[in-house]
Design a protein around this motif. Structure first.
Motif, short mmCIF file in Angstrom:
data_model
loop_
_atom_site.label_atom_id
_atom_site.label_comp_id
_atom_site.label_asym_id
_atom_site.label_seq_id
_atom_site.Cartn_x
_atom_site.Cartn_y
_atom_site.Cartn_z
N ARG A 73 10.27 -10.95 -63.14
CA ARG A 73 9.66 -10.20 -62.03
C ARG A 73 10.37 -10.51 -60.72
O ARG A 73 10.64 -9.60 -59.92
CB ARG A 73 8.18 -10.55 -61.92
CG ARG A 73 7.44 -9.72 -60.87
CD ARG A 73 5.97 -10.09 -60.80
NE ARG A 73 5.30 -9.26 -59.83
CZ ARG A 73 5.28 -9.47 -58.52
NH1 ARG A 73 5.95 -10.52 -58.03
NH2 ARG A 73 4.63 -8.68 -57.71
N ARG A 74 10.68 -11.78 -60.48
CA ARG A 74 11.38 -12.14 -59.25
C ARG A 74 12.76 -11.49 -59.21
O ARG A 74 13.20 -11.02 -58.16
CB ARG A 74 11.51 -13.66 -59.16
CG ARG A 74 12.12 -14.14 -57.85
CD ARG A 74 12.32 -15.63 -57.84
NE ARG A 74 13.28 -16.07 -58.86
CZ ARG A 74 13.78 -17.30 -58.92
NH1 ARG A 74 13.39 -18.21 -58.06
NH2 ARG A 74 14.65 -17.62 -59.86
N ARG A 75 13.43 -11.44 -60.35
CA ARG A 75 14.76 -10.85 -60.41
C ARG A 75 14.72 -9.34 -60.26
O ARG A 75 15.67 -8.73 -59.76
CB ARG A 75 15.41 -11.23 -61.76
CG ARG A 75 16.86 -10.86 -61.89
CD ARG A 75 17.38 -11.29 -63.24
NE ARG A 75 16.72 -10.58 -64.32
CZ ARG A 75 16.94 -10.80 -65.61
NH1 ARG A 75 17.79 -11.75 -65.98
NH2 ARG A 75 16.29 -10.11 -66.54
N ALA A 76 13.60 -8.72 -60.69
CA ALA A 76 13.51 -7.26 -60.71
C ALA A 76 13.06 -6.67 -59.38
O ALA A 76 13.32 -5.49 -59.11
CB ALA A 76 12.56 -6.81 -61.82
N VAL A 77 12.37 -7.46 -58.55
CA VAL A 77 11.85 -6.94 -57.28
C VAL A 77 12.99 -6.45 -56.39
O VAL A 77 13.96 -7.18 -56.16
CB VAL A 77 11.02 -8.02 -56.55
CG1 VAL A 77 10.67 -7.57 -55.14
CG2 VAL A 77 9.75 -8.33 -57.33
N GLY A 78 12.85 -5.22 -55.92
CA GLY A 78 13.85 -4.67 -55.02
C GLY A 78 15.05 -4.04 -55.69
O GLY A 78 15.97 -3.59 -55.00
N ASP A 112 17.30 -0.65 -64.80
CA ASP A 112 18.30 -1.42 -65.52
C ASP A 112 19.35 -0.44 -66.07
O ASP A 112 19.01 0.57 -66.67
CB ASP A 112 17.63 -2.16 -66.68
CG ASP A 112 18.55 -3.15 -67.36
OD1 ASP A 112 19.67 -2.75 -67.75
OD2 ASP A 112 18.16 -4.33 -67.51
N PRO A 113 20.66 -0.74 -65.85
CA PRO A 113 21.70 0.18 -66.33
C PRO A 113 21.63 0.46 -67.83
O PRO A 113 22.00 1.54 -68.28
CB PRO A 113 23.00 -0.55 -65.97
CG PRO A 113 22.62 -1.44 -64.84
CD PRO A 113 21.21 -1.87 -65.10
N ARG A 114 21.15 -0.51 -68.62
CA ARG A 114 21.05 -0.29 -70.07
C ARG A 114 20.09 0.84 -70.38
O ARG A 114 20.36 1.69 -71.23
CB ARG A 114 20.59 -1.57 -70.76
CG ARG A 114 21.56 -2.74 -70.66
CD ARG A 114 20.93 -3.98 -71.23
NE ARG A 114 19.72 -4.37 -70.50
CZ ARG A 114 18.89 -5.33 -70.88
NH1 ARG A 114 19.12 -6.00 -72.00
NH2 ARG A 114 17.82 -5.62 -70.16
N TYR A 115 18.94 0.87 -69.68
CA TYR A 115 17.96 1.92 -69.93
C TYR A 115 18.42 3.26 -69.35
O TYR A 115 18.15 4.31 -69.92
CB TYR A 115 16.61 1.53 -69.33
CG TYR A 115 15.98 0.32 -69.99
CD1 TYR A 115 15.76 0.29 -71.37
CD2 TYR A 115 15.63 -0.80 -69.25
CE1 TYR A 115 15.20 -0.82 -71.98
CE2 TYR A 115 15.06 -1.92 -69.85
CZ TYR A 115 14.86 -1.91 -71.22
OH TYR A 115 14.30 -3.02 -71.83
#
Length: 251
Positions: A65-70, A74-77
């Motif tokens: 969650r901390r990494r995803a905020v802002g 995700d390029p994979r999706y």
């Protein structure tokens, strides 16, 4: 996963499924512990397993969650599903079919040892101890590896080496994925094999499936495709073990 799919649709971002991955297992472990608490012969082990899964899943939730905020999708999706603005209905249908159903089924299958432990007696308690120790090794590798990588990324770009090759990353290119695999093999020992040879045999494919995902399907191999394009990474790959921690070549 149904709730996560609706959340993803509202924010047009499938990567929220990664945030829910850890807490999903915590929920499974909690339900299993509640079910197991009705049997005096099994009540202590499902709650122990719940604590182990809660520690692992809570840390993973906080980290992702901390990494995803802002950040965006995700390029994979995005590569898998395309842009939701092109055709929102088709994008969501593909996301449900390719991501949420698959991950929901995977979560159920991988958590089978936890479910079995809820309705099984503990035949071999020393195996529980071994499983907890392996789980601990996995949590250390996963949490320390993530912390070291985060610290590396926070350094000014001109002051850090082009590739993270310090700490645990000196011995394996994916200490976090290796740690994750150890966690689930440890849980299988404590939950599946400790219930007897037959429950252990019937559930051994659960940690094997998790390891497959971590190494081949959505984890290390997929990440390496893009990492090999970075300066310095091919040389790092030549001297550093891919998955299992080993001394660097030439050291």
């Amino acid at each position: 996963m149904a709730g996560t799919a609706l959340w993803a649709r509202s924010v047009s971002r499938v990567a929220v499924v990664d945030v829910i991955w850890g807490p999903g297992f915590v929920l499974v472990a909690l339900v299993s512990a509640v079910v197991g608490s009705s049997n005096a012969d099994t009540s202590w082990r499902p709650w122990l397993l719940f604590v182990l899964v809660a520690i692992w899943g809570g840390r993973l939730f906080w980290h992702i969650r901390r990494r995803a905020v802002g950040h965006g999708e995700d390029p994979r999706y995005r590569e898998m599903l395309g842009d939701p603005e092109d055709d929102r209905s088709a994008w969501f249908a593909a996301a449900v079919r390719k991501v949420f159903l698959v991950q929901g089924a995977a979560m159920w299958f991988i958590s089978l040892p936890l479910q079995v432990a809820a309705v099984s007696e503990t035949d071999w308690w020393p195996v529980v101890v071994i499983g907890v120790l392996l789980w601990l090794v996995g949590v250390v590798f996963e949490s320390v590896g993530d912390a070291q990588l985060t610290a590396y990324k926070e350094r000014p770009k001109q002051e850090r080496p082009p590739v993270m090759d310090q700490g645990l990353w000196r011995y394996t290119r994916h200490p976090n994925y290796f740690g994750d695999a150890c966690v689930w093999w440890g849980l299988w020992l404590a939950a599946g094999l400790a219930s007897g040879w037959l429950p252990g045999l019937l559930t051994v494919l659960s940690p094997a499936a998790m390891t497959y995902f971590l190494v081949f399907a959505t984890g290390a191999r997929l990440l390496e495709r893009s990492m090999m394009k970075r300066d310095g990474y091919p040389g790092y790959a030549e001297r550093t073990s891919f998955f299992f921690p080993l001394p660097p070549k030439g050291s």
